[in-house]
Write a protein that holds these residues in place. Structure first.
Motif, PDB file in Angstrom:
ATOM      1  N   GLN A 146       0.821  -1.208   0.000  1.00  0.00           N
ATOM      2  CA  GLN A 146       0.000   0.000   0.000  1.00  0.00           C
ATOM      3  C   GLN A 146       0.856   1.260   0.000  1.00  0.00           C
ATOM      4  N   LEU A 147       1.955   1.247   0.740  1.00  0.00           N
ATOM      5  CA  LEU A 147       2.861   2.402   0.741  1.00  0.00           C
ATOM      6  C   LEU A 147       3.490   2.598  -0.644  1.00  0.00           C
ATOM      7  N   ALA A 148       3.828   1.494  -1.297  1.00  0.00           N
ATOM      8  CA  ALA A 148       4.400   1.579  -2.638  1.00  0.00           C
ATOM      9  C   ALA A 148       3.375   2.134  -3.627  1.00  0.00           C
ATOM     10  N   ALA A 149       2.117   1.670  -3.519  1.00  0.00           N
ATOM     11  CA  ALA A 149       1.060   2.158  -4.402  1.00  0.00           C
ATOM     12  C   ALA A 149       0.793   3.635  -4.145  1.00  0.00           C
ATOM     13  N   GLU A 150       0.844   4.020  -2.880  1.00  0.00           N
ATOM     14  CA  GLU A 150       0.627   5.413  -2.494  1.00  0.00           C
ATOM     15  C   GLU A 150       1.710   6.308  -3.093  1.00  0.00           C
ATOM     16  N   LEU A 151       2.941   5.830  -3.087  1.00  0.00           N
ATOM     17  CA  LEU A 151       4.056   6.604  -3.635  1.00  0.00           C
ATOM     18  C   LEU A 151       3.924   6.741  -5.152  1.00  0.00           C
ATOM     19  N   GLU A 152       3.512   5.670  -5.800  1.00  0.00           N
ATOM     20  CA  GLU A 152       3.304   5.719  -7.253  1.00  0.00           C
ATOM     21  C   GLU A 152       2.200   6.712  -7.606  1.00  0.00           C
ATOM     22  N   ASP A 153       1.119   6.680  -6.825  1.00  0.00           N
ATOM     23  CA  ASP A 153       0.014   7.612  -7.044  1.00  0.00           C
ATOM     24  C   ASP A 153       0.481   9.051  -6.844  1.00  0.00           C
ATOM     25  N   TRP A 154       1.290   9.282  -5.813  1.00  0.00           N
ATOM     26  CA  TRP A 154       1.760  10.635  -5.521  1.00  0.00           C
ATOM     27  C   TRP A 154       2.658  11.165  -6.636  1.00  0.00           C
ATOM     28  N   SER A 155       3.441  10.292  -7.254  1.00  0.00           N
ATOM     29  CA  SER A 155       4.321  10.722  -8.339  1.00  0.00           C
ATOM     30  C   SER A 155       3.521  11.341  -9.476  1.00  0.00           C
ATOM     31  N   ILE A 156       2.365  10.745  -9.786  1.00  0.00           N
ATOM     32  CA  ILE A 156       1.498  11.268 -10.850  1.00  0.00           C
ATOM     33  C   ILE A 156       0.934  12.628 -10.447  1.00  0.00           C
ATOM     34  N   THR A 157       0.439  12.718  -9.218  1.00  0.00           N
ATOM     35  CA  THR A 157      -0.161  13.965  -8.742  1.00  0.00           C
ATOM     36  C   THR A 157       0.880  15.070  -8.610  1.00  0.00           C
ATOM     37  N   ALA A 158       2.053  14.731  -8.088  1.00  0.00           N
ATOM     38  CA  ALA A 158       3.114  15.726  -7.904  1.00  0.00           C
ATOM     39  C   ALA A 158       3.532  16.332  -9.236  1.00  0.00           C
ATOM     40  N   HIS A 159       3.574  15.520 -10.268  1.00  0.00           N
ATOM     41  CA  HIS A 159       3.926  16.022 -11.598  1.00  0.00           C
ATOM     42  C   HIS A 159       2.919  17.069 -12.060  1.00  0.00           C
ATOM     43  N   ARG A 160       1.626  16.819 -11.800  1.00  0.00           N
ATOM     44  CA  ARG A 160       0.590  17.782 -12.182  1.00  0.00           C
ATOM     45  C   ARG A 160       0.688  19.058 -11.349  1.00  0.00           C
ATOM     46  N   ILE A 161       0.968  18.923 -10.067  1.00  0.00           N
ATOM     47  CA  ILE A 161       1.093  20.099  -9.201  1.00  0.00           C
ATOM     48  C   ILE A 161       2.258  20.974  -9.656  1.00  0.00           C
ATOM     49  N   ALA A 162       3.390  20.341  -9.994  1.00  0.00           N
ATOM     50  CA  ALA A 162       4.559  21.098 -10.446  1.00  0.00           C
ATOM     51  C   ALA A 162       4.239  21.857 -11.723  1.00  0.00           C
TER      52      ALA A 162
END
Length: 260
Positions: A146-162
């Protein structure tokens, strides 16, 4: 031949008319700015199963339907919070499922109609697992998965925020809401540290990368624990304690939005 007096009156009338037309043309934009100031838009993001809709319901003072807190949604949901002073928020809950509707929702909140702030929800590896399509019963996943999936999800969102932050001429704020705190009530400080910039965790490293891309001065980051639903007095997270955590989150949102 027109007298100087008439000419002056005509010129004055033209000036007044031009000013009035300019004021009328700017009125919708001013009204829009005022509305956005009083009701900033907040994207609620995070992987499926972390409790985004449940948290948005609590923040907007909306009662959650029984049994919906662990279901998830494939479409973007909207919530509005209003207070007696006619201020509040417009929440946009982005679906956590990796579907076309999720990508469309991400485009909307970070590109088409950029939001004023982001409430990214995480669960310290305690997100409700989703069952595989076509199967019945509860899903299964380890905390590490779950932590790994959470990190993968955050990578997508962080790219959009940047991408959104570099196009803006004003700061953008990000609040990491570490939800389901009742499941790690004795380990909340460690959970907050895991998601805090500079802590050296895999998630923190991604946050540091985001700040470098977006510009640290333009992106404020807060990390706050939260529990959308407390239990009884003898539980690990009584309702009173859960409410206190929620109040801290609401206060920070109000500060970031200029409501206080």
């Amino acid at each position: 031949m027109q007298s100087p007096l008439r000419h002056g009156r005509a010129a004055l009338g033209t000036t007044i008319a031009t000013g009035a037309l300019a004021a009328l043309s700017q009125a919708p934009e001013r009204a829009s700015r005022l509305f956005r100031h009083r009701f900033p838009t907040v994207a609620v993001t995070g992987m499926t199963g972390v409790g985004k809709t449940r948290l948005a319901d609590r923040l907007s003072r909306r009662a959650s339907a029984e049994g919906t807190q662990d279901v998830g949604s494939a479409v973007m949901e909207r919530r509005t919070r209003r207070d007696p002073r006619m201020r509040g928020y417009r929440f946009r809950v982005v679906p956590g499922e990796n579907a076309a509707t999720r990508l469309g929702a991400l485009d909307e909140v970070f590109h088409d109609e950029p939001v004023d702030g982001v409430l990214h929800v995480v669960a310290y590896g305690h997100a409700t697992p989703r069952r595989t399509a076509g199967t019945s019963g509860a899903g299964a996943a380890t905390r590490e998965e779950q932590l790994a999936a959470e990190l993968e999800d955050w990578s997508i969102t962080a790219h959009r925020i940047a991408g959104m932050a570099v196009r803006r001429d004003r700061p953008t704020w990000l609040v990491i809401a570490v939800t389901k705190a009742d499941l790690f009530a004795d380990d909340i400080d460690a959970a907050v540290d895991y998601y805090s910039p500079g802590s050296g965790s895999p998630f923190a490293d991604k946050l540091d990368e985001l700040r470098a891309l977006a510009g640290g001065a333009k992106l404020s980051i807060d990390v706050l624990p939260v529990c959308a639903q407390g239990g009884g007095r003898k539980s690990s997270m009584p309702e009173k304690a859960a409410t206190e955590l929620l109040n801290r989150l609401e206060l920070r949102l109000a500060q970031l939005s200029g409501h206080v």
